[in-house]
Design a protein around this motif. Structure first.
Motif, PDB file in Angstrom:
ATOM      1  N   LEU A  17      82.768  38.193  56.762  1.00  0.00           N
ATOM      2  CA  LEU A  17      83.232  38.018  58.149  1.00  0.00           C
ATOM      3  C   LEU A  17      84.666  38.515  58.297  1.00  0.00           C
ATOM      4  CD1 LEU A  17      81.824  34.416  58.802  1.00  0.00           C
ATOM      5  CD2 LEU A  17      80.853  36.571  59.613  1.00  0.00           C
ATOM      6  N   LEU A  18      85.519  38.170  57.336  1.00  0.00           N
ATOM      7  CA  LEU A  18      86.930  38.593  57.430  1.00  0.00           C
ATOM      8  C   LEU A  18      87.050  40.114  57.375  1.00  0.00           C
ATOM      9  CD1 LEU A  18      88.509  35.864  55.107  1.00  0.00           C
ATOM     10  CD2 LEU A  18      88.838  36.086  57.584  1.00  0.00           C
ATOM     11  N   HIS A  19      86.261  40.716  56.513  1.00  0.00           N
ATOM     12  CA  HIS A  19      86.280  42.170  56.388  1.00  0.00           C
ATOM     13  C   HIS A  19      85.796  42.803  57.703  1.00  0.00           C
ATOM     14  CE1 HIS A  19      84.408  46.046  55.168  1.00  0.00           C
ATOM     15  NE2 HIS A  19      85.579  46.170  54.597  1.00  0.00           N
ATOM     16  N   GLY A  20      84.738  42.215  58.268  1.00  0.00           N
ATOM     17  CA  GLY A  20      84.215  42.725  59.553  1.00  0.00           C
ATOM     18  C   GLY A  20      85.267  42.606  60.653  1.00  0.00           C
ATOM     19  N   LEU A  21      85.980  41.476  60.662  1.00  0.00           N
ATOM     20  CA  LEU A  21      87.019  41.283  61.688  1.00  0.00           C
ATOM     21  C   LEU A  21      88.139  42.309  61.520  1.00  0.00           C
ATOM     22  CD1 LEU A  21      87.310  37.391  61.947  1.00  0.00           C
ATOM     23  CD2 LEU A  21      86.085  38.957  63.452  1.00  0.00           C
ATOM     24  N   GLU A  22      88.466  42.606  60.266  1.00  0.00           N
ATOM     25  CA  GLU A  22      89.511  43.625  60.036  1.00  0.00           C
ATOM     26  C   GLU A  22      89.087  44.959  60.638  1.00  0.00           C
ATOM     27  OE1 GLU A  22      91.534  41.806  56.001  1.00  0.00           O
ATOM     28  OE2 GLU A  22      89.962  43.318  55.821  1.00  0.00           O
ATOM     29  N   ARG A  23      87.813  45.262  60.502  1.00  0.00           N
ATOM     30  CA  ARG A  23      87.298  46.519  61.056  1.00  0.00           C
ATOM     31  C   ARG A  23      87.381  46.529  62.592  1.00  0.00           C
ATOM     32  NH1 ARG A  23      87.481  49.759  57.208  1.00  0.00           N
ATOM     33  NH2 ARG A  23      85.846  49.858  55.669  1.00  0.00           N
ATOM     34  N   LEU A  24      87.374  45.334  63.171  1.00  0.00           N
ATOM     35  CA  LEU A  24      87.398  45.257  64.646  1.00  0.00           C
ATOM     36  C   LEU A  24      88.816  45.073  65.178  1.00  0.00           C
ATOM     37  CD1 LEU A  24      84.292  42.964  65.334  1.00  0.00           C
ATOM     38  CD2 LEU A  24      84.406  45.447  65.402  1.00  0.00           C
ATOM     39  N   GLU A  25      89.792  44.977  64.269  1.00  0.00           N
ATOM     40  CA  GLU A  25      91.177  44.734  64.689  1.00  0.00           C
ATOM     41  C   GLU A  25      91.642  45.701  65.759  1.00  0.00           C
ATOM     42  OE1 GLU A  25      93.458  44.672  60.899  1.00  0.00           O
ATOM     43  OE2 GLU A  25      94.502  43.035  61.916  1.00  0.00           O
ATOM     44  N   SER A  31      94.277  36.310  68.415  1.00  0.00           N
ATOM     45  CA  SER A  31      93.972  35.203  67.511  1.00  0.00           C
ATOM     46  C   SER A  31      92.628  35.514  66.852  1.00  0.00           C
ATOM     47  CB  SER A  31      93.917  33.868  68.261  1.00  0.00           C
ATOM     48  OG  SER A  31      92.969  33.915  69.299  1.00  0.00           O
ATOM     49  N   ALA A  32      92.340  34.795  65.784  1.00  0.00           N
ATOM     50  CA  ALA A  32      91.106  35.104  65.057  1.00  0.00           C
ATOM     51  C   ALA A  32      90.563  33.838  64.414  1.00  0.00           C
ATOM     52  CB  ALA A  32      91.391  36.149  63.987  1.00  0.00           C
ATOM     53  N   GLY A  33      89.248  33.829  64.166  1.00  0.00           N
ATOM     54  CA  GLY A  33      88.673  32.645  63.527  1.00  0.00           C
ATOM     55  C   GLY A  33      87.296  32.916  62.954  1.00  0.00           C
ATOM     56  N   GLU A  45      87.800  27.789  60.696  1.00  0.00           N
ATOM     57  CA  GLU A  45      89.193  28.120  60.396  1.00  0.00           C
ATOM     58  C   GLU A  45      89.648  29.117  61.439  1.00  0.00           C
ATOM     59  OE1 GLU A  45      90.909  26.612  58.207  1.00  0.00           O
ATOM     60  OE2 GLU A  45      89.320  25.660  57.020  1.00  0.00           O
ATOM     61  N   LYS A  46      90.742  28.821  62.128  1.00  0.00           N
ATOM     62  CA  LYS A  46      91.216  29.784  63.123  1.00  0.00           C
ATOM     63  C   LYS A  46      92.738  29.764  63.215  1.00  0.00           C
ATOM     64  CE  LYS A  46      89.626  26.728  66.850  1.00  0.00           C
ATOM     65  NZ  LYS A  46      88.768  26.659  68.014  1.00  0.00           N
ATOM     66  N   VAL A  47      93.287  30.890  63.618  1.00  0.00           N
ATOM     67  CA  VAL A  47      94.750  31.016  63.715  1.00  0.00           C
ATOM     68  C   VAL A  47      95.110  31.866  64.929  1.00  0.00           C
ATOM     69  CG1 VAL A  47      95.165  30.928  61.207  1.00  0.00           C
ATOM     70  CG2 VAL A  47      94.822  33.138  62.304  1.00  0.00           C
ATOM     71  N   SER A  48      96.293  31.615  65.492  1.00  0.00           N
ATOM     72  CA  SER A  48      96.802  32.572  66.474  1.00  0.00           C
ATOM     73  C   SER A  48      97.533  33.633  65.661  1.00  0.00           C
ATOM     74  CB  SER A  48      97.751  31.888  67.450  1.00  0.00           C
ATOM     75  OG  SER A  48      98.753  31.246  66.732  1.00  0.00           O
ATOM     76  N   GLY A  49      97.506  34.853  66.151  1.00  0.00           N
ATOM     77  CA  GLY A  49      98.155  35.939  65.401  1.00  0.00           C
ATOM     78  C   GLY A  49      97.149  36.779  64.650  1.00  0.00           C
ATOM     79  N   ARG A  50      97.616  37.371  63.580  1.00  0.00           N
ATOM     80  CA  ARG A  50      96.852  38.396  62.880  1.00  0.00           C
ATOM     81  C   ARG A  50      95.805  37.865  61.898  1.00  0.00           C
ATOM     82  NH1 ARG A  50      96.948  42.536  66.070  1.00  0.00           N
ATOM     83  NH2 ARG A  50      98.974  43.395  66.455  1.00  0.00           N
ATOM     84  N   ILE A  51      94.820  38.698  61.590  1.00  0.00           N
ATOM     85  CA  ILE A  51      93.759  38.332  60.645  1.00  0.00           C
ATOM     86  C   ILE A  51      94.341  38.075  59.252  1.00  0.00           C
ATOM     87  CG2 ILE A  51      91.675  39.215  59.493  1.00  0.00           C
ATOM     88  CD1 ILE A  51      91.150  40.733  62.151  1.00  0.00           C
ATOM     89  N   ALA A  52      95.425  38.803  58.937  1.00  0.00           N
ATOM     90  CA  ALA A  52      96.067  38.594  57.625  1.00  0.00           C
ATOM     91  C   ALA A  52      96.412  37.117  57.442  1.00  0.00           C
ATOM     92  CB  ALA A  52      97.315  39.450  57.537  1.00  0.00           C
ATOM     93  N   LYS A  53      96.806  36.457  58.531  1.00  0.00           N
ATOM     94  CA  LYS A  53      97.160  35.032  58.480  1.00  0.00           C
ATOM     95  C   LYS A  53      95.910  34.191  58.182  1.00  0.00           C
ATOM     96  CE  LYS A  53      99.599  32.085  61.731  1.00  0.00           C
ATOM     97  NZ  LYS A  53      99.993  32.077  63.137  1.00  0.00           N
ATOM     98  N   LEU A  54      94.790  34.611  58.779  1.00  0.00           N
ATOM     99  CA  LEU A  54      93.526  33.889  58.546  1.00  0.00           C
ATOM    100  C   LEU A  54      93.087  34.084  57.088  1.00  0.00           C
ATOM    101  CD1 LEU A  54      91.243  32.264  59.958  1.00  0.00           C
ATOM    102  CD2 LEU A  54      90.154  34.440  60.507  1.00  0.00           C
TER     103      LEU A  54
END
Ligand code: M6R
Length: 607
Positions: A17-25, A31-33, A45-54
């Protein structure tokens, strides 16, 4: 603009999922989760800001166990980009989690109703209503709850849903927002676009509006909104994984600028056979064409500016009036379009909400619609009567470059094709222009090679405010050049038709005001030169863009950027390239986030 991914299989879901989200950046987000099912529970798990933070928070997904899950990048619409408003959202009973791309237009009414029924909201989002509706309608049958929920929603949505009572299943629902299912071996996926899928599988199913799917590790079943099972075609994606990666370049934008010779060739070559243009099965007889009294081009942003260039080519070669309209305006303008109008709808993504709405308006009035689209299987490609793909390949940087030049290539082909059909061009000129088109990729390459000095020039012309001027075809290029500069370098840049300066804007010219003058239209060269003289007399510093060998320009401008000499009608495809580079280097010097400029999304899927 918002991206969603889903995975069901037997390996760990979170890293996928994280890799897929990076592709959609690249689509743009704030925010991301992720939500993963494990041991009858949903871990979110979710954060405001970048996927790197997630990734940091979840230790690259290793502290979120489970093999079924959904993920999301949010571009805030309802509620600020906070952790609370980030997706996934979870039902009060903890049974459902939802990710959503789009806008629920009746969410206020639904929210009131749900609060009355005792549901507690954790966020300000429209999306949260969906997850409470699922809980409300759930009576042991997830599929039925999904259908009942979807029936209550007004607006646009692509949804990803998981439920603890079906621990291996993912549900995907589509209405007016893109959603693609990826078919793997022993695992299946969904995503907002294919760039998130190609590293796993090239076999995809394009969900249509009103359809939903249940994905298990070893099966995918698609239903219509009444729950009837559908037989869907599995399509093969031709984009490669490498095409969606940076390939050694510092930014996707630079890579995509450099890819333009190949991309334009891919748009042109398959459509030119033995010196004749054939448009992938698009046939229109001379008789049908005589019935067309105008052509309307509609699009947004750079695609609209490509339309502005296309207008000059079509009007000059075909002598048919062309009206270029911003899709966001046309959709509410009660447009004068009927069955005698040919409409060209231009869109890189094929998913721009305003462009889709404009297309529908035109179709409803009886017009024949031709899509000029990059993304295969996208909504515009499906809604148009005929689609001419631009074959640019995946474009990741938010600022379009090869997307735009390939749109020009297709518009040039179209103009020449129609001109020939109408008998408005003689055989010799037709042959010469076709040949000139075939030279475009090589000349774009030369343009790139000739402009190695641009980083220095960009540094001298970066200023808080820039003017871009030009006439006719050059004005269309100036519009695109100014947009590129604004969106990635955040410098204020405005484009003016050079002849309009005297009517007001020349009042803004002061000592050292940078003016970028596009002078590639030979017929109007002297006119633009006088405008250069006028602004220089008032203190402007002029960077001119013209074809190699133009001595007049060298004597007037402070600096000159050259492009190879080309037929005026096609010159925009060359002239735009140094302007893209200029914007790129200006943004780089300022340290801007070039591929993901602030406040912008790659694909604007909401109004
Ligand atoms: O996907 P589309 O071509 O429909 O997108 C239209 C505009 O949103 C797009 O061209 C936008 O202006 C770009 N960021 C410009 O670089």
């Amino acid at each position: 603009m918002c991206g969603i991914v889903g995975f069901t299989g037997t390996r760990a879901a979170a890293p996928v999922l994280l890799h897929g989200l990076e592709r959609l950046e690249y689509r743009g987000y704030d925010s991301a989760g992720i939500a993963v099912l494990h041991d009858g529970k949903i871990q979110v798990e979710k954060v405001s800001g970048r996927i790197a933070k997630l990734c940091e928070k979840t230790k690259d997904g290793s502290n979120v166990p489970g093999s079924v899950g959904i993920g999301h990048t949010r571009w805030a619409t309802h509620g600020a980009p906070t952790d609370q408003n980030a997706h996934p959202h979870v039902s009060n009973d903890g049974r459902f989690a939802v990710v959503h791309n789009g806008i629920i237009e009746n969410y206020l009414e639904l929210r009131k109703e749900l609060i009355r029924d005792g549901y507690v909201f954790q966020s300000e989002t429209d999306t949260e209503t969906i997850v409470h509706l699922l809980e409300l309608y759930y009576d042991g049958d997830v599929k039925a709850a999904v259908m009942k929920t979807a029936a209550r929603l007004e607006g646009s949505y692509a949804l990803g849903i998981v439920c603890t009572d079906e621990p291996d299943a993912l549900f995907a629902v589509r209405e007016a927002s893109p959603l693609i299912l990826g078919i793997g071996v022993g695992e299946n996926y969904f995503a907002s676009d294919v760039t998130a899928l190609v590293s796993h599988t090239k076999n995809v199913i394009y969900l249509e509006d009103g359809e939903f799917a249940r994905l298990m590790p070893d099966s995918v079943t698609v239903y219509d909104c009444t729950g009837r099972e559908l037989q869907k075609k599995v399509s093969r994606v031709t984009w490669s994984v490498e095409a969606a990666e940076k390939g050694g370049y510092e930014h996707f934008m630079l890579k995509e600028i450099m890819e333009q010779p190949a991309a334009v060739k891919a748009a042109l070559a398959p459509r030119i056979h033995d010196g004749r243009i054939k448009l992938d099965g698009f046939e229109i007889t001379s008789e049908e064409l005589k019935d067309v009294n105008k052509i309307v081009i509609t699009a947004c942003g750079s695609a609209y500016y490509a339309g502005c260039s296309g207008r000059y080519a079509i009007e000059r070669l075909c002598r048919i009036p062309v009206q270029v309209e911003l899709a966001s305006e046309l959709r509410y303008a009660d447009p004068m379009v009927d069955d005698h109008t040919l409409v060209l709808v231009i869109s890189q993504s094929g998913e721009t909400a305003d462009t889709i709405a404009a297309l529908k308006e035109c179709r409803a009035r009886g017009a024949k619609v031709i899509g000029v689209v990059n993304v295969v299987g996208s909504t515009i490609a499906k809604l148009a009567d005929h689609t001419l793909y631009t074959f640019a390949g995946p474009e990741i940087a938010v600022a379009t470059t090869k997307g735009y030049t390939t749109q020009l290539a297709v518009l040039y082909l179209f103009a020449l094709y129609i001109s020939d059909k109408l008998g408005r061009i003689d055989a010799e000129s037709y042959a010469a222009l076709v040949k000139e088109l075939q030279h475009l990729p090589r000349k774009i390459q030369q343009t790139i090679d000739m402009n190695w000095q641009l980083p220095n020039v960009a540094s001298r012309y970066s200023s808080h405010s820039l003017f871009f001027i030009g006439r006719n075809t050059d004005y269309a290029v100036a519009l695109e050049g100014a947009l590129k500069m604004k969106e990635i370098s955040y410098l204020h840049a405005e484009s003016y038709a050079a002849g309009e300066l005297k009517h007001g804007t020349i009042a803004l010219i002061e000592e050292n005001q940078p003016v970028i003058a596009v002078c590639c239209n030979e017929a109007l060269m002297d006119k633009t030169l006088s405008n250069i003289v006028e602004v220089k007399a008032r203190g402007a510093k002029v960077l001119a863009l013209s074809f190699k060998g133009n001595k007049k320009i060298v004597s007037q401008a402070d600096d000159v950027i050259f492009i190879p000499r080309a037929e005026t009608v096609f010159s925009a495809a060359l002239a735009v390239v140094p302007l893209q580079l200029l914007a790129y280097y200006a943004a780089k010097e300022k340290g801007c986030d070039i591929d993901k400029p602030k406040n912008l999304a790659k694909s604007v899927t909401v109004e």
